[in-house]
Enzyme design. Structure first.
Site: not given
Ligand code: GLP
Length: 261
Positions: A138, A67, A136, A143
């Site tokens: 995702h 992304d 959440d 989402e």
């Molecule tokens: C972002 C990314 C996800 C990732 C998530 C969790 O939203 N788009 O791909 O899995 O963060 O991030 P963290 O590792 O900081 O909890």
């Protein structure tokens, strides 16, 4: 699905990096799907260290990230392009031409989604997709309520994701409200999936994604549809799993895990 629980987050990241490195060694012209987020920073540090020691070669590897924020140029410190250069690409022997993310500045969003899908297809598909999970549930920025059939597209973020990620922006309101993300369907097309979940804060959502019902309310649960998934967790993130004894039993006894124990 196989679930591997490691004593702490560092060990979980090391095992994740080893699985990726071993897959690349077995197929040097590898198409690797990558993720961002705080969880992945130690995985990339480990891969960079392995590359420096000559243990893994990225010269023929192509990467595709999940992304990118819409409206952020590559040089913006909060763009995922910047994150990837900083944490991994600038530290390994990869040809930057072979590193791909959606273009957050693309004028035509529909065309950008289609272009990204075509680029993955043209490369021959993803050999392995690395995933984290949001609070959440995702994966990428899929989402809640994202279709399990979705492809790369522009997606509005939820207020919860906005609050969670805006701490990285200064001021927080400069965080984009939308992002390009591979779809759940795009992710499920990868040949293998490796998901890494660490920290007690993720215990509830980890249990939902791994052991809960399939639901687009938790897009991470879609990994249950995939035939080749390994989820690696630390003790904190694994604390609400009900089948723990079975997971440990498989890891301790299956010959394929011998070198990783
Ligand atoms: C972002 C990314 C996800 C990732 C998530 C969790 O939203 N788009 O791909 O899995 O963060 O991030 P963290 O590792 O900081 O909890």
């Amino acid at each position: 699905m196989e679930v591997i629980i490691q004593p702490d987050a560092a060990a979980a990241a090391r095992l994740t990096a080893r699985l990726i490195a071993d897959a690349v060694k077995a197929k040097p012209a590898f198409n690797l799907g990558l993720a961002t987020g705080a969880t992945m920073e130690s995985v990339y540090a480990e891969l960079a260290a392995m590359n420096k020691r000559g243990e893994v070669d990225f010269s023929r590897v192509s990467t595709f990230n999940l992304d990118e924020y819409i409206g952020l140029p590559p040089e913006d410190k909060n763009s995922y392009r910047y994150y990837m250069n900083f944490h991994l690409f600038d530290k390994i022997n990869i040809d930057k031409q072979n590193t791909h993310l959606p273009d957050g500045m693309a004028a035509d969003e529909v065309a950008e989604g289609a272009r990204y899908e075509a680029a993955i297809k043209q490369a021959g598909g993803l050999d392995l997709q690395l995933l984290g999970i949001g609070s959440d549930g995702h994966i990428g920025f899929n989402e809640p309520l994202s279709s399990f059939a979705s492809r790369t597209r522009a997606k509005p973020l939820t207020p919860a994701t906005y609050r969670q990620n805006s701490i990285y922006f200064d001021p927080p309101e400069t965080m984009p409200m939308r992002a390009f993300t591979m779809g759940v369907g795009t992710i499920l097309d990868a040949k293998r999936i490796v998901m890494l979940i660490t920290g007690a804060k993720k215990a509830g959502i980890a249990a939902k994604a791994i052991e809960g019902p399939l639901t687009s309310m938790v897009t991470g649960s879609a990994i249950q549809l995939h035939p080749s998934v390994v989820v690696i967790l630390d003790e904190g993130a694994a604390s609400q799993l009900t089948m723990r004894e079975y997971y440990d039993w498989v890891f301790a006894n299956e010959p394929k895990w011998k070198n990783y124990r």
